[in-house]
Design a protein around this motif. Structure first.
Motif, PDB file in Angstrom:
ATOM      1  N   ILE A 213       0.648  -1.361   0.009  1.00 62.70           N
ATOM      2  CA  ILE A 213       0.118  -0.166   0.048  1.00 62.70           C
ATOM      3  C   ILE A 213       0.829   1.217  -0.013  1.00 62.70           C
ATOM      4  N   TRP A 214       1.854   1.316   0.900  1.00 60.80           N
ATOM      5  CA  TRP A 214       2.678   2.458   0.878  1.00 60.80           C
ATOM      6  C   TRP A 214       3.727   2.531  -0.306  1.00 60.80           C
ATOM      7  N   TYR A 216       2.584   1.714  -3.458  1.00 66.46           N
ATOM      8  CA  TYR A 216       1.727   2.096  -3.913  1.00 66.46           C
ATOM      9  C   TYR A 216       1.322   3.837  -4.234  1.00 66.46           C
ATOM     10  N   LEU A 217       1.409   4.210  -2.875  1.00 65.48           N
ATOM     11  CA  LEU A 217       1.309   5.714  -2.570  1.00 65.48           C
ATOM     12  C   LEU A 217       2.483   6.309  -3.157  1.00 65.48           C
ATOM     13  N   ILE A 218       3.707   5.673  -3.035  1.00 64.57           N
ATOM     14  CA  ILE A 218       4.965   6.386  -3.391  1.00 64.57           C
ATOM     15  C   ILE A 218       4.801   6.441  -5.064  1.00 64.57           C
ATOM     16  N   VAL A 220       2.290   6.406  -6.878  1.00 61.95           N
ATOM     17  CA  VAL A 220       1.317   7.300  -7.512  1.00 61.95           C
ATOM     18  C   VAL A 220       2.017   8.865  -7.526  1.00 61.95           C
ATOM     19  N   VAL A 221       2.578   8.922  -6.219  1.00 63.74           N
ATOM     20  CA  VAL A 221       3.306  10.314  -6.351  1.00 63.74           C
ATOM     21  C   VAL A 221       4.320  10.610  -7.383  1.00 63.74           C
TER      22      VAL A 221
END
Length: 305
Positions: A213-214, A216-218, A220-221
């Motif tokens: 999840i983390w 993925y967030l990275i 996306v950024v």
């Protein structure tokens, strides 16, 4: 006797797969090439293994010396996976080290080609794109209704650059597919000869690390910043990291529906049918994201009072 003749059959299959590598069939057969040698190494001792493999290599060399080089290249992951089966390693470990070996070989081969043989991967990709798009260019130029779709050199260069960016993704997926195909076929075949081989956990027990999840967030950024950036390294990370994570979430979603079907005692065909829209409709990967981020399985199976 049964074991000996079975080994001979797999040696013949190994030879036929090798000889297919310089034909159009290689697009398919290359994914099965490490299977026969894996089975032979896992079920035979080293001496018997060499007695089966060396004649195959000799025949392949007589047909064309390049076959011997290809045989040696694909033999490495076969030995690695066969050795892992002999050690009774878990199925996931065997799958990962087999896929990792294929990927490492690809990278080493690319490095050697670039440093010592002056292989220009970018130029090669551009030539392939140009050759592939040339028929479309001719069609567009002769049809005024689709004149806006004419493949100009600039558009071809854009496609070429995008293809180059996705090469790491393609290498990872292709190596993983070779590992999956080999394990899926090799395990039951080796089991049938009397050797016990651990199998993968049932799909209902699949649970990927929550840390994805983390990541993925990275990703996306990074993808947001890469859109307005000219940094090729940043663009390549965005082009490969996020799609790989999307596949992970799709796998997690598949595991969730198998878990739900098992818990609710659904017909076994129901989760299999659900897999199809997950693969064809990528936004359904959100189920996998929710399954990782929240205790979704406990909530869905919690008894109602």
């Amino acid at each position: 006797m049964k074991m000996r003749w079975t080994s001979v059959v797999w040696s013949v299959v190994y030879l036929l797969l090798l000889l297919s590598l310089l034909t159009p069939l290689s697009i398919v057969t290359v994914f099965f090439l490490i299977l026969p040698a894996t089975i032979l190494f896992a079920t035979l001792n080293v001496r018997s293994f060499l007695l089966h493999v060396l004649p195959v290599w000799l025949i392949a060399f007589i047909v064309h010396p390049v076959y011997l080089l290809l045989a040696m290249y694909f033999m490495v992951p076969s030995i690695v996976m066969g050795w892992s089966y002999k050690r009774k390693n878990s199925a996931l470990r065997t799958l990962l080290i087999g896929s990792g070996t294929v990927l490492a070989e690809m990278l080493v081969l690319l490095l050697i080609g670039t440093l010592f043989l002056h292989f220009d991967l970018s130029g090669y990709v551009h030539d392939i794109v140009k050759m592939t798009m040339s028929p479309l260019k001719d069609v567009g130029g002769n049809n005024p209704l689709i004149s806006d779709m004419v493949w100009t050199p600039e558009k071809m260069q854009i496609v070429s650059d995008m293809t180059m960016q996705m090469i790491p993704f393609a290498m990872i997926i292709s190596s993983f597919m070779m590992g999956v195909i080999t394990h899926s076929l090799a395990r039951p075949i080796i089991e049938s000869t009397g050797y016990h081989v651990p199998k993968l956990k049932p799909a209902r027990e699949w649970m990927l690390p929550k840390s994805l999840i983390w990541y993925y967030l990275i990703g996306v950024v990074i993808e947001v910043f890469a859109r307005g950036s000219h940094n090729s390294f940043l663009i390549m990370i965005a082009a490969n990291l996020v799609p790989l994570l999307h596949i992970c979430f799709m796998i997690q979603a598949i595991g969730f529906f198998y878990f739900l079907a098992y818990s609710k005692k659904w017909h076994p065909a129901i989760p299999l049918v659900i897999v199809i829209p997950i693969l064809l409709f990528p936004p359904m990967r959100i189920i996998g994201i929710l399954d990782l981020a929240f205790p979704l399985r406990q909530y869905m199976t919690k008894s109602k009072r």
